[in-house]
Design an enzyme around this catalytic site. Structure first.
Site, PDB file in Angstrom:
ATOM      1  N   ASP A 347      -6.134   4.801   5.131  1.00 46.04           N
ATOM      2  CA  ASP A 347      -5.146   3.913   4.546  1.00 46.04           C
ATOM      3  C   ASP A 347      -3.776   4.370   5.070  1.00 46.04           C
ATOM      4  OD1 ASP A 347      -4.010   2.009   2.750  1.00 46.04           O
ATOM      5  OD2 ASP A 347      -3.546   3.661   1.395  1.00 46.04           O
ATOM      6  N   ASP A 539      -5.815   6.747  -1.140  1.00 48.37           N
ATOM      7  CA  ASP A 539      -5.254   7.310  -2.373  1.00 48.37           C
ATOM      8  C   ASP A 539      -5.109   6.292  -3.494  1.00 48.37           C
ATOM      9  OD1 ASP A 539      -3.075   5.984  -1.002  1.00 48.37           O
ATOM     10  OD2 ASP A 539      -1.763   6.911  -2.484  1.00 48.37           O
ATOM     11  N   ASP A 543      -8.407   1.521  -3.039  1.00 44.53           N
ATOM     12  CA  ASP A 543      -9.190   2.200  -1.998  1.00 44.53           C
ATOM     13  C   ASP A 543     -10.541   2.682  -2.522  1.00 44.53           C
ATOM     14  OD1 ASP A 543      -7.249   1.922  -0.015  1.00 44.53           O
ATOM     15  OD2 ASP A 543      -6.179   3.710  -0.673  1.00 44.53           O
TER      16      ASP A 543
END
Length: 646
Positions: A347, A539, A543
């Site tokens: 990410d 995080d 996700d």
């Protein structure tokens, strides 16, 4: 040399308690260790007399002296073998060693029988020490929980059990003391050592209103903290649970070796019987003593102890090494899996970038800057997204008055819709504006920063740009992953120009933008269909599904959401991307050492088994080879605990 259950405590019933633990505890304290030392001393004296002066004591005296040494050094082994035999468990190393040494006594090889037991028990002693050392870094975490906390009531401090402290209570932490509970700092400023949580020993300065976590050590001034979570819900308690669970979850290699040992041990028992019995039918000058002795050698060298101890020890070492660097593996199995990773998917926000947003520019269109900020702040304060928090914080800092809103609706991955004074307000990203069919000025696609657009009654009213810095070690992380022949992929919900800009700066192999949570899942699934062995690092709450889908899910534990941390297989506590590289290196190193031990143990055993069956190797060679290969494997596994990772 201890069977795999030596390292895990069974809780199902007293009848199934860990027998091997008796041997471990027997070797750990002086009161139970002196019999082994006494037995070893008696053996040493008798060997000097026998080989130095040629003195062999007559039958009853020799049996009594050697028998005493045997019982002193082998009591624990014999006792565990007996307990297991009562449960009809005969195919284990304790019964195997007991059978071999009693057999040696039966044919008059007293010194060899005692030597086998002495060396075996000394090997156990060293193994217990090695296992304790491997667990020490893990056990050290368990010792950082404070047993008493000082609470402040009416300006007076009094001690209390941390488990009984309620949320909202004010606690006092003196210099040198550990913080017992998560909370908000009430003092103006304090410095803390957070090494127990993050693996990073440098001081972490906290200011009034910032979060302080249980396990941190107060370094300088007396600090007051307002408790924000119960003791059992603190970040420290979650970490300790993860570490304790990790040592119980076995890798595929461990499970394979355990299954192998359960098959291997009865097979070698049968082969030992065959070595002793079959020659009777095929050898003209059959000697009972000679072939029985060969069978005993076969039994001693066939003990699978070097495998079943050194392998879990290697994984303990890997988990401990990782935890010292602020990386928590939730099980030994993930050390294996992460060693095979060929693709790391990340990410952007909070993983490669700081995730700490600040308002960069405010560009109104047809309204004032303060009006634009007031509308955005009114809507965004209903969101928990970090970008929303940045806008609200900036608006409050410059004293912008906001509006009353109604009918608010959050569109995941896009933004929010609401009503202000009967007018429809849309605040969000480019994708949300396109869905709402709101016309925008040209040039949005080239904007290289995160943009929050505001529209009222389907009319564009301006935008706010948000800045987010790339983490200091992100560039080196990507470079190191490429050196390790690992492909890098970035998935982000941010717009394409921002994502492409970050990807170019970091030299990421491929990047995908404007992704909703379900789009990230689709991308990861597609990569897996291509045969990729991948880790996903994230995080945010959105996700969590992708973290669960990846072969190894890695969560950034500092800023990461609880859901993502709970779902992840590996947790990086200090949010540094470089820890991804460290985690993979630890996994590869652990696997390499484990397989070195397997190859070494099997090779030595096969060679000495063949020599023993051929009458070339004696019990002395068998015990030296057995104990020697186990100790070499242990020393190799212990290397993990001494290695310094960059």
């Amino acid at each position: 040399m201890i069977h795999e259950d030596h390292h895990h405590t069974h809780t199902d019933s007293a009848a199934h308690e860990d027998d091997s633990h008796d041997l471990a505890s027997g070797n750990s304290g002086w009161k139970m260790r002196w019999p082994l030392l006494a037995g070893s001393a008696v053996l040493a004296v008798m060997l000097v007399l026998e080989f130095g002066f040629g003195y062999l004591p007559p039958f009853p005296i020799g049996l009594c002296v050697y028998g005493t040494a045997y019982l002193l050094s082998g009591y624990n082994v014999l006792y565990i073998a007996w307990r297991k035999a009562k449960r009809f468990d005969f195919f284990n190393e304790f019964f195997l060693m007991s059978s071999a040494t009693i057999g040696a006594f039966a044919i008059g090889s007293y010194s060899e029988g005692v030597a086998v037991m002495v060396f075996y028990s000394i090997g156990e002693w060293f193994q217990d020490a090695a296992v304790d050392r491997a667990k020490r870094s893990i056990k050290a975490l368990l010792d950082i929980r404070p047993e008493v906390v000082t609470i402040i009531e009416n300006g007076v401090g009094r001690p209390m059990d941390p488990n009984l402290v309620d949320i909202g209570t004010v606690i006092e932490v003196k210099p040198g003391e550990k913080v017992a509970l998560d909370g908000t700092l009430l003092s103006e400023k304090s410095s803390f050592n957070a090494a127990a949580l993050t693996g990073e020993s440098k001081p972490d300065t906290k200011r009034k209103g910032e979060t302080v976590y249980a396990g941190m050590i107060n370094l300088n001034t007396v600090s007051e903290i307002k408790v924000a979570a119960k003791f059992r819900d603190s970040k420290l308690s979650r970490i300790l649970e993860l570490v304790q669970d990790a040592t119980a979850r076995k890798s595929k290699t461990q499970l394979f070796i355990n299954r192998f040992a359960r098959i291997y041990t009865p097979v070698v028992f049968a082969l030992a019987v065959a070595v002793f019995a079959l020659p009777y039918f095929f050898v003209a000058q059959y000697s009972f003593y000679d072939w029985f002795y060969r069978a005993l050698v076969f039994l001693v060298i066939s003990c699978p102890c070097g495998l079943v101890v050194s392998i879990p020890l290697g994984y303990f070492g890997g988990i401990g090494l990782a935890s010292r660097h602020g990386i928590l593996f939730k099980g030994a199995n993930f050390l294996d899996v992460i060693s095979e990773i060929d693709t790391v998917v990340m990410d952007k926000t909070g993983t490669l970038t700081e995730g700490v947003f600040e308002v960069d520019r405010v560009r109104p269109d047809g309204i004032t800057e303060r009006e634009l900020l007031g509308i955005a702040c009114a809507v965004e304060r209903k969101s928990t997204h970090p970008i929303a928090a940045a806008i609200v914080s900036y608006a409050q800092k410059i004293g912008v008055s906001t509006f009353e809103i109604g009918n608010i609706k959050e569109i995941p991955g896009k933004g929010l819709e609401a009503e202000i004074d009967g007018k429809q307000v849309v605040v969000g990203n480019l994708k949300l504006m396109q869905d709402a069919q709101i016309g925008l000025p040209e040039g949005w696609e080239t904007q290289a920063k995160t943009v929050v657009i505001v529209a009222v009654d389907r009319r564009y009213k301006g935008y706010i740009t948000i800045s987010d810095k790339i983490k200091p070690d992100a560039i080196e992380t990507i470079r190191e992953l490429h050196r390790m022949k690992i492909e890098t992929v970035m998935l982000s919900g941010d717009k394409k120009s921002v994502v492409d800009s970050v990807a170019r700066e970091l030299s990421i192999d491929s990047a995908f933008a404007d992704l909703l949570p379900e789009d990230k899942v689709r991308n990861v699934r597609q990569l897996k269909t291509l045969g990729k062995k991948l880790a996903f690092v994230g995080d945010g709450l959105n996700d969590a599904p992708v973290v669960a889908l990846a072969d190894v899910g890695i969560a950034m534990g500092g800023l990461g959401s609880d859901a993502t941390i709970e779902t992840a297989d590996v947790v990086i506590q200090d949010d540094r991307p470089s820890r991804i590289v460290t985690a993979i290196k630890v996994g590869r190193l652990t696997k390499r050492i484990v397989w070195q031990n397997i190859a070494m143990a099997l090779l030595v055993k096969i060679v000495v088994l063949a020599l023993g069956a051929g009458g070339i190797a004696t019990l002395w060679e068998a015990v030296v080879a057995d104990v020697g290969v186990a100790l070499l494997a242990i020393l190799n596994a212990v290397r993990l605990q001494r290695i310094k990772m960059s």
